[in-house]
Scaffold this active site. Sequence first.
Site, PDB file in Angstrom:
ATOM      1  CG  HIS A   1      -2.246  -0.664   0.951  1.00  0.00           C
ATOM      2  ND1 HIS A   1      -2.939  -1.357   1.904  1.00  0.00           N
ATOM      3  CD2 HIS A   1      -3.005  -0.738  -0.178  1.00  0.00           C
ATOM      4  CE1 HIS A   1      -4.063  -1.820   1.392  1.00  0.00           C
ATOM      5  NE2 HIS A   1      -4.122  -1.470   0.133  1.00  0.00           N
TER       6      HIS A   1
ATOM      7  NE  ARG B   1      -2.823  -9.878  -7.581  1.00  0.00           N
ATOM      8  CZ  ARG B   1      -2.278  -8.802  -8.135  1.00  0.00           C
ATOM      9  NH1 ARG B   1      -3.051  -7.744  -8.401  1.00  0.00           N
ATOM     10  NH2 ARG B   1      -1.000  -8.756  -8.421  1.00  0.00           N
TER      11      ARG B   1
ATOM     12  NE  ARG C   1      -5.070 -15.369  -8.757  1.00  0.00           N
ATOM     13  CZ  ARG C   1      -4.116 -14.745  -8.063  1.00  0.00           C
ATOM     14  NH1 ARG C   1      -2.849 -14.927  -8.368  1.00  0.00           N
ATOM     15  NH2 ARG C   1      -4.437 -13.916  -7.080  1.00  0.00           N
TER      16      ARG C   1
ATOM     17  CD  GLU D   1       0.500 -19.445  -9.462  1.00  0.00           C
ATOM     18  OE1 GLU D   1       0.372 -18.497  -8.679  1.00  0.00           O
ATOM     19  OE2 GLU D   1      -0.358 -20.340  -9.615  1.00  0.00           O
TER      20      GLU D   1
ATOM     21  CG  ASN E   1       5.456 -12.098  -8.074  1.00  0.00           C
ATOM     22  OD1 ASN E   1       6.450 -11.434  -8.311  1.00  0.00           O
ATOM     23  ND2 ASN E   1       4.247 -11.723  -8.450  1.00  0.00           N
ATOM     24  CG  ASP E   2       3.256 -17.953  -5.665  1.00  0.00           C
ATOM     25  OD1 ASP E   2       3.862 -17.725  -4.603  1.00  0.00           O
ATOM     26  OD2 ASP E   2       2.028 -17.867  -5.767  1.00  0.00           O
TER      27      ASP E   2
ATOM     28  NE  ARG F   1       5.143 -13.746  -2.698  1.00  0.00           N
ATOM     29  CZ  ARG F   1       4.377 -14.213  -3.662  1.00  0.00           C
ATOM     30  NH1 ARG F   1       4.909 -14.734  -4.728  1.00  0.00           N
ATOM     31  NH2 ARG F   1       3.074 -14.145  -3.559  1.00  0.00           N
TER      32      ARG F   1
ATOM     33  CB  CYS G   1       0.281 -12.089 -14.667  1.00  0.00           C
ATOM     34  SG  CYS G   1       0.140 -13.654 -13.778  1.00  0.00           S
TER      35      CYS G   1
END
Length: 572
Positions: A198, A300, A336, A426, A449-450, A460, A497
């Site tokens: 944020h 998402r 997704r 992923e 990321n994953d 992470r 993504c």
Amino acid sequence: MPPVPGRGLGLFLRGAGVSPGIGAGPVRTLAGAVPEPPVGARHGGDAAAEKAAAAAALEAVAADLEERGERAAALGNKDGQEVLGAQALMARDPGLADGVAAKIDSGLAAARAVFEAFGTYRDMLASAGEYLAARVSDLDDIRDRTVARLMGLPIPGVPVSDTPFVLVARDLAPADTALLDPELVVAFVTEEGGPTSHTAILARTMGVPAVVALAGAMELAEGTRVLVDGAAGTVRIDPSEDEVRTARDASAARAALLRESTGPGATKDGHRVPLLANIGGPKDLDAALHHGAEGVGLYRTEFLFLDRATLPSDDEQERAYRTVLEAFPEGRVVVRTLDAGADKPLAFLPPPGEEPNPALGERGLRMARAYPDVLQAQLRALAAAASGLPARLEVMAPMVTDADEAAFFAKACRAAGIERPGIMVEVPAAALRARDLAAEVEFFSIGTNDLTQYACAADRQIGGLAPFQDPWRPAILDLVAMTAGPAADAGRGCGVCGEAAGDPALACVLVGLGVTSLSMSAPSLPLVRAALARHTLDECKRAAAAARKARTAGEAKDAARAELPLLAELGL
């Protein structure tokens, strides 16, 4: 270890640039860290009084956050008001209150009970995927404000200054970020955080240059003059006036170049690369459209399901999906399906049981197969939302491991009337056997990321493992290539993504590896569009080959940049 003050002038620190622009001024450090209440601290026997004190402190924090949100809105920061409103809801969460009360009943003092109850929620968020994990700092801020009230300590906050300064903190809470005065806080730098926190989102909204994940930031001495480049992700220590002037001129030139870089994503020689936005719901559409997104590469949907006692109705889901589809009548919208599990508990789904490592547990498609009615309802709502609209709906499942799972999901989609089923890649096993999965679905979307987390066995959320979480690692680039190649052979699209797509240099490398579309946080789109427009497909391929030949992430980045000479025009 990165250079710090006292080891020479003009040295650089490098982190992650999350909000472009240049800011120069003396360092001022965020004041008032709240200590952890003593382990095992117990109350004197009056549990009712302790529970009342804890409840009052939580409500006071919630009310303060709402008041700050109203002040942020008065300053024109509506995003800040939304973020702080969401934090206030966290502070008033009944489940959290019950957890605090239970710990007080066990004998813990109110402050310690709050600390431990928040810890349970913190662990769930930290393992819940990139977007929700970025909310951990929000939760920590509520915890610290509550504990400070219970212990009679000062509330953490931004230092007071009559002159402009660069704010440095271990991390910044939304309650502080939303009320920053850009006339005084010319930039901020944090040691923790990431591009989806944020703090980063609000910095971009406010136009304040920001660098996060900067190792050694807290070692910067109070009053040290620094130059922050929020696009390059650098902090120069003790810059000269000439260096500051040069950086500002370069930033202005870069901004002008970005304004000229419009239209569909493509390389210099015309190879099309659709540039899409990652969103969490209709509220993110304005930013996506403002920054020129050609569609949505990751919707998402779990944010429609969280914090509810019942499953959202078909009509409610359909309205949310249709709003996004209507925003891109000539584009594609990749949705997704619900990415839920033990690490993202939903009140209307019984928990799967105790899991020692939720990130490796029953989540994503694994959970959907356990509760097929939930998956069918979502697919039914998606098909209804797309009916009669020109946008191309594509639906993908998270956490797919093998061809049998891909076939199961594709069959479920087609039974619901969805013609373009796909999967997230992923899990390393899916990348290694991409040729098998490509036969079952219409497209792949790589979640870097994953994929990086799982391939390198590195959580992470653990700062000490950050070197293992770098998508520039050659092993990760190999996995991308091993996915994109079979996809191309089968005539399937293969997007990315993860936030790796928002790194302009890495975006060029991904295209060189065979990736066919890139989806990212909306503010990253202009720089990626400009970087691609300055390099040919062959240059991207040479950069990709050079990066894969390297042995380390740093060497890969340097090797790729050597093949992408015009990144310098963008100050990168």
